[in-house]
Motif scaffolding. Structure first.
Motif, PDB file in Angstrom:
ATOM      1  N   GLY A 328       0.797  -1.221   0.000  1.00  0.00           N
ATOM      2  CA  GLY A 328       0.000   0.000   0.000  1.00  0.00           C
ATOM      3  C   GLY A 328       0.824   1.262   0.000  1.00  0.00           C
ATOM      4  N   ALA A 331       0.423   5.088  -1.833  1.00  0.00           N
ATOM      5  CA  ALA A 331      -0.356   6.228  -1.325  1.00  0.00           C
ATOM      6  C   ALA A 331       0.463   7.150  -0.432  1.00  0.00           C
ATOM      7  CB  ALA A 331      -1.575   5.707  -0.561  1.00  0.00           C
ATOM      8  N   THR A 332       1.711   6.799  -0.193  1.00  0.00           N
ATOM      9  CA  THR A 332       2.571   7.607   0.685  1.00  0.00           C
ATOM     10  C   THR A 332       2.937   8.923   0.005  1.00  0.00           C
ATOM     11  OG1 THR A 332       3.513   5.597   1.637  1.00  0.00           O
ATOM     12  CG2 THR A 332       4.752   7.632   1.951  1.00  0.00           C
ATOM     13  N   GLY A 358       2.305   2.227  -9.653  1.00  0.00           N
ATOM     14  CA  GLY A 358       1.061   2.969  -9.815  1.00  0.00           C
ATOM     15  C   GLY A 358       0.051   2.222 -10.655  1.00  0.00           C
ATOM     16  N   GLU A 359      -0.960   2.956 -11.109  1.00  0.00           N
ATOM     17  CA  GLU A 359      -2.031   2.352 -11.900  1.00  0.00           C
ATOM     18  C   GLU A 359      -1.512   1.923 -13.262  1.00  0.00           C
ATOM     19  OE1 GLU A 359      -5.118   5.218 -12.119  1.00  0.00           O
ATOM     20  OE2 GLU A 359      -5.548   5.175  -9.956  1.00  0.00           O
ATOM     21  N   GLY A 388      -0.401  -0.340  -6.416  1.00  0.00           N
ATOM     22  CA  GLY A 388      -0.605   0.395  -5.172  1.00  0.00           C
ATOM     23  C   GLY A 388       0.464   0.144  -4.128  1.00  0.00           C
TER      24      GLY A 388
END
Length: 599
Positions: A328, A331-332, A358-359, A388
């Motif tokens: 995860g 998202a940092t 990323g995506e 992610g």
């Protein structure tokens, strides 16, 4: 509990079975509450709390927090609806009709009430204040609990070792200085001016002498002393549960140590399932970046040395490249990744490389643009990442890079709330190297007789059976017969099979660059003893303060030591260390100059 002139019962002895009976108790006023002509006090003693009701205003008026009192009265049930299910004595109270103040208390520098300790708004002062008034700090129930836990641990260990045929022997705490490892604390010998005793860093040599003496199974809760630069969770004096056994091998020591662990953890209410797992030192470093791995969670290190063997990125053109997954982590925020760089630099690293997945498989981060297209395309699969996630890298010398990644792994787990203090993950770490380098292999000092090698544990550690004949020919790869026990990322004990043959000991000392004169000066008494029939022997010592801290769920070993030292070895309570008078100094002989006698 036993009665005395001051009490018929302790606080928690007063239960529903005593309703209607008269009791006498003594202790501290933990808290006072006034309700329209009726006063309530919580009386605290070493067992806990009990509530007393006082209907006489004159009797209640003088009472203040932490006054020491003796009270008498009749036990009754609390009125319906007033029970306290959180208190062992919560269904009863004592109607006090006689109270004597045994000692008054000044206003406290900080509150120690049981009730306040359990409330979120209770803010303890800084540790220096707590240590200065340690006698007050120790009144807090959590501290009392820690001291009781430590007592129960010692009792359990003694009982178990007694069943296993051990003899408790006290070894001296004033010995000859044998500088090895940390600095010794030294004590002047007044009657022999210019000479000094040392306080033992451990009873290592003495317990080996006990094996020569025919005490085949020895133990003690030993006080040890090291005059080293202060680190956050170290103490200049500490305790270890020290054990040594004759006619045993590594398997015997591990089996006995596991029985002690089961008994000690059992005393704290935990059941440890035996046997405990094992991991080799090399596997621990490769998978977890530490020789004391925390196994409460997974997320092992990922070696990428071969993956980047043809990389165009200069930083990854190194003897070792590894990574650790940050689930995860995409998202940092960037500023947090920048903070990770500072975190790494504080640990001696140049920084901490990372990429973000990323995506749509997009690879982001400072490292991404430096990789080849093939490396970018295959990286997600190589590290087992998902969209992610992020990944941190370290490159360089194998051990130092692994150590950095191991610290990252634990920090990530801590921030994710995975390090639960009452979840105990044990492992034995075995198959340690016998030696480790002290300098560069091409260092010119070797030509003038300085050794490149030091002991991984200590100079009396037996080489493993496969290396008995060749360890001095290939010290870089030689393995030892040693073992550490680890719990939750902390080394809580360690030991080894000892050398009992003088020919092997001489060869080990030769690798270490310790000549005959130096060896005789430092530990000649042990080498002399070995000439008179030394049995095969092995041992282990538990770091008792660390074990207690783990079982107590304490952040620091200082919370499980009655009177610990603060930073730099200072004692805020007594003011030690402190200067001595000129008369004392002269009497000790610390300024003795042998040259003056010659004049």
């Amino acid at each position: 509990m036993s009665q005395s002139a001051y009490r018929t019962h302790h606080a928690t002895d007063v239960t529903e079975d005593l309703v209607g009976q008269r009791v006498k108790l003594s202790g501290w006023v933990d808290r006072r509450r006034d309700h329209g002509g009726v006063a309530f006090i919580d009386l605290r003693d070493s067992s806990g709390l009990v509530q007393a009701v006082i209907y006489d205003e004159e009797m209640a008026r003088p009472l203040r927090s932490e006054y020491v009192i003796e009270l008498e009265g009749e036990v009754r049930l609390r009125p319906e609806g007033n029970e306290n299910d959180h208190l062992a004595t919560g269904k009863i109270e004592i109607v006090a009709d006689k109270i004597d103040v045994l000692a008054k208390s000044d206003a406290l520098p900080f509150q120690v009430s049981t009730a306040l300790e359990n409330e979120s708004e209770n803010k303890l002062p800084g540790e220096d204040v707590r240590l200065k008034y340690r006698y007050l700090d120790l009144r807090r129930p959590s501290m009392q609990k820690n001291l009781k836990l430590r007592s129960d641990m010692a009792k359990a260990a003694r009982n178990e070792l007694d069943k296993l045929g051990f003899t408790e022997v006290e070894t001296p705490t004033m010995i000859k200085s044998t500088p090895e490892g940390a600095r010794d604390f030294v004590v002047p010998a007044r009657l022999v001016p210019g000479s000094w005793y040392a306080l033992p860093q451990s009873p290592q040599l003495l317990k080996q002498l006990l094996m020569v003496s025919g005490v085949e199974r020895y133990y003690q809760l030993a006080r040890c002393y090291r005059d080293e630069d202060f680190r956050a969770d170290r103490q200049p004096e500490f305790t270890q549960l020290d054990m040594e056994m004759a006619f045993v091998d590594q398997e015997d020591v591990i089996a006995i140590a596991e029985q002690v662990i089961k008994a000690v953890w059992g005393a704290a209410g935990y059941d440890v399932q035996l046997p405990l797992p094992r991991i080799t030192w090399q596997e621990a470093m490769d998978k977890y970046g530490s020789d004391k791995p925390d196994l409460r969670f997974g997320n092992p290190l990922i070696e990428l040395t071969d993956y980047f063997k043809d990389t165009p990125f200069r930083v990854f053109q190194a003897p070792y490249v590894g990574a650790v997954l940050f689930k995860g982590g995409a998202a940092t925020p960037r500023r947090q990744f920048d903070a990770w760089q500072d975190w790494a630099r504080q640990r001696g690293a140049k920084g901490l490389a990372y990429v973000v997945f990323g995506e749509n498989g997009e690879l982001k981060g400072p490292v991404a643009k430096n990789l080849s297209e093939e490396e970018r395309n295959g990286l997600r699969e190589a590290v087992g990442a998902e969209e992610g996630d992020a990944v941190f890298f370290a490159a360089g010398a194998r051990e130092s890079a692994q150590t950095l990644l191991g610290a990252v792994r634990v920090e990530l787990a801590d921030r994710a709330g995975l390090l639960k203090p009452d979840d105990f993950a044990f492992t034995w770490v075995v198959d340690f190297p016998l030696f480790k380098r002290t300098d560069d292999p091409d260092d010119d000092d070797v030509a003038v007789g300085h050794s490149q090698w030091t002991s991984m544990h200590h100079p009396f550690t037996m080489p493993s059976k496969d290396w008995i004949d060749t360890f001095d020919k290939d010290p870089e790869h030689a393995m030892s017969d040693s073992y550490d026990i680890v719990c939750n990322g902390n080394e809580i004990g360690g030991g080894s099979v000892r050398i009992h043959r003088d020919d092997i000991q001489d060869r080990v000392l030769d690798v270490l660059g310790i000549g005959e004169d130096e060896a005789n000066d430092k530990f000649g008494f042990l080498l002399e003893a070995f000439k008179y029939g030394a049995p095969p022997h092995a041992g282990l010592a538990f770091g008792w303060d660390r074990v207690a801290a783990i079982l107590a769920g304490a952040d620091s070993i200082r919370d499980v030591i009655a009177f610990p030292k603060a930073g730099g070895g200072r004692d805020p309570l007594t003011g030690a260390p402190a200067p001595i008078s000129a008369e004392q100094r002269a009497e000790t002989g610390v300024d003795y100059d042998p040259d003056e006698d010659e004049d």
